[in-house]
Design a protein around this motif. Structure first.
Motif, PDB file in Angstrom:
ATOM      1  N   SER A  81     -23.209   5.352 -49.149  1.00  0.00           N
ATOM      2  CA  SER A  81     -23.121   5.543 -47.701  1.00  0.00           C
ATOM      3  C   SER A  81     -24.530   5.463 -47.146  1.00  0.00           C
ATOM      4  O   SER A  81     -25.506   5.460 -47.885  1.00  0.00           O
ATOM      5  N   ARG A  82     -24.583   5.389 -45.844  1.00  0.00           N
ATOM      6  CA  ARG A  82     -25.871   5.520 -45.179  1.00  0.00           C
ATOM      7  C   ARG A  82     -25.751   6.751 -44.293  1.00  0.00           C
ATOM      8  O   ARG A  82     -24.659   7.243 -44.045  1.00  0.00           O
ATOM      9  N   ARG A  83     -26.874   7.244 -43.839  1.00  0.00           N
ATOM     10  CA  ARG A  83     -26.852   8.434 -42.986  1.00  0.00           C
ATOM     11  C   ARG A  83     -27.047   8.037 -41.528  1.00  0.00           C
ATOM     12  O   ARG A  83     -27.936   7.259 -41.205  1.00  0.00           O
ATOM     13  N   ALA A  84     -26.194   8.559 -40.688  1.00  0.00           N
ATOM     14  CA  ALA A  84     -26.333   8.348 -39.249  1.00  0.00           C
ATOM     15  C   ALA A  84     -27.476   9.242 -38.757  1.00  0.00           C
ATOM     16  O   ALA A  84     -27.970  10.102 -39.489  1.00  0.00           O
ATOM     17  N   GLY A  85     -27.870   9.045 -37.532  1.00  0.00           N
ATOM     18  CA  GLY A  85     -28.956   9.835 -36.950  1.00  0.00           C
ATOM     19  C   GLY A  85     -28.688  11.323 -36.990  1.00  0.00           C
ATOM     20  O   GLY A  85     -29.616  12.138 -37.086  1.00  0.00           O
ATOM     21  N   ASN A  86     -27.423  11.710 -36.933  1.00  0.00           N
ATOM     22  CA  ASN A  86     -27.065  13.125 -36.965  1.00  0.00           C
ATOM     23  C   ASN A  86     -26.908  13.648 -38.394  1.00  0.00           C
ATOM     24  O   ASN A  86     -26.525  14.798 -38.598  1.00  0.00           O
ATOM     25  N   GLY A  87     -27.171  12.804 -39.405  1.00  0.00           N
ATOM     26  CA  GLY A  87     -27.093  13.220 -40.799  1.00  0.00           C
ATOM     27  C   GLY A  87     -25.744  13.004 -41.454  1.00  0.00           C
ATOM     28  O   GLY A  87     -25.598  13.225 -42.652  1.00  0.00           O
ATOM     29  N   TYR A  88     -24.747  12.586 -40.677  1.00  0.00           N
ATOM     30  CA  TYR A  88     -23.421  12.353 -41.254  1.00  0.00           C
ATOM     31  C   TYR A  88     -23.431  11.122 -42.154  1.00  0.00           C
ATOM     32  O   TYR A  88     -24.123  10.146 -41.875  1.00  0.00           O
ATOM     33  N   ARG A  89     -22.622  11.175 -43.197  1.00  0.00           N
ATOM     34  CA  ARG A  89     -22.440  10.002 -44.050  1.00  0.00           C
ATOM     35  C   ARG A  89     -21.603   8.979 -43.284  1.00  0.00           C
ATOM     36  O   ARG A  89     -20.594   9.322 -42.676  1.00  0.00           O
TER      37      ARG A  89
END
Length: 123
Positions: free
Chosen positions: A28-36
């Motif tokens: 996965s990659r991390r969104a700006g808010n840290g979510y996968r």
């Protein structure tokens, strides 16, 4: 898609998805808010992982199938390496079943001896 959506789409749990990721089977990659965040291809990959687990393989076994996890594994012809892994896993399961059957029979015998009653076991 976020982890909850991938879990719902694939019929698994976020915890299992994190476990698959830790095992190196999905990324996965991390969104700006840290979510996968997972791409759409993760759906096929997770379904293939579930297929391998459902037929009795382990996550370690599934790691050997990394090059195949993005295709239709159930319909693809088996490879020699895949067959070898499956036969090895089947042998492990057969040994475990035999050991559990022996333990059940010893326990049933001990209960028969201790109680004088015929103990019914499921064969």
């Amino acid at each position: 898609m976020r982890i909850g959506e991938l879990a719902r789409t694939t019929g698994t749990t976020p915890r299992a998805l994190r476990h698959y990721e830790q095992a190196g089977l999905i990324t996965s990659r991390r969104a700006g808010n840290g979510y996968r965040v997972y791409d759409q291809a993760a759906v096929v990959r997770v379904r293939n992982i579930r297929y391998l687990l459902d037929v009795g393989l382990t996550l370690d076994d599934a790691r050997a199938f990394l090059p195949c996890l993005d295709g239709d594994m159930a319909a693809a012809p088996p490879s020699e390496a895949g067959l070898r892994i499956a036969f090895d896993r089947l042998a492990v399961l057969e040994r475990r079943i035999a050991a559990q059957t022996e333990a059940r029979d010893r326990l049933a015998g001990a209960l028969r001896q201790a109680t004088g009653r015929n103990v019914r076991t499921v064969a």
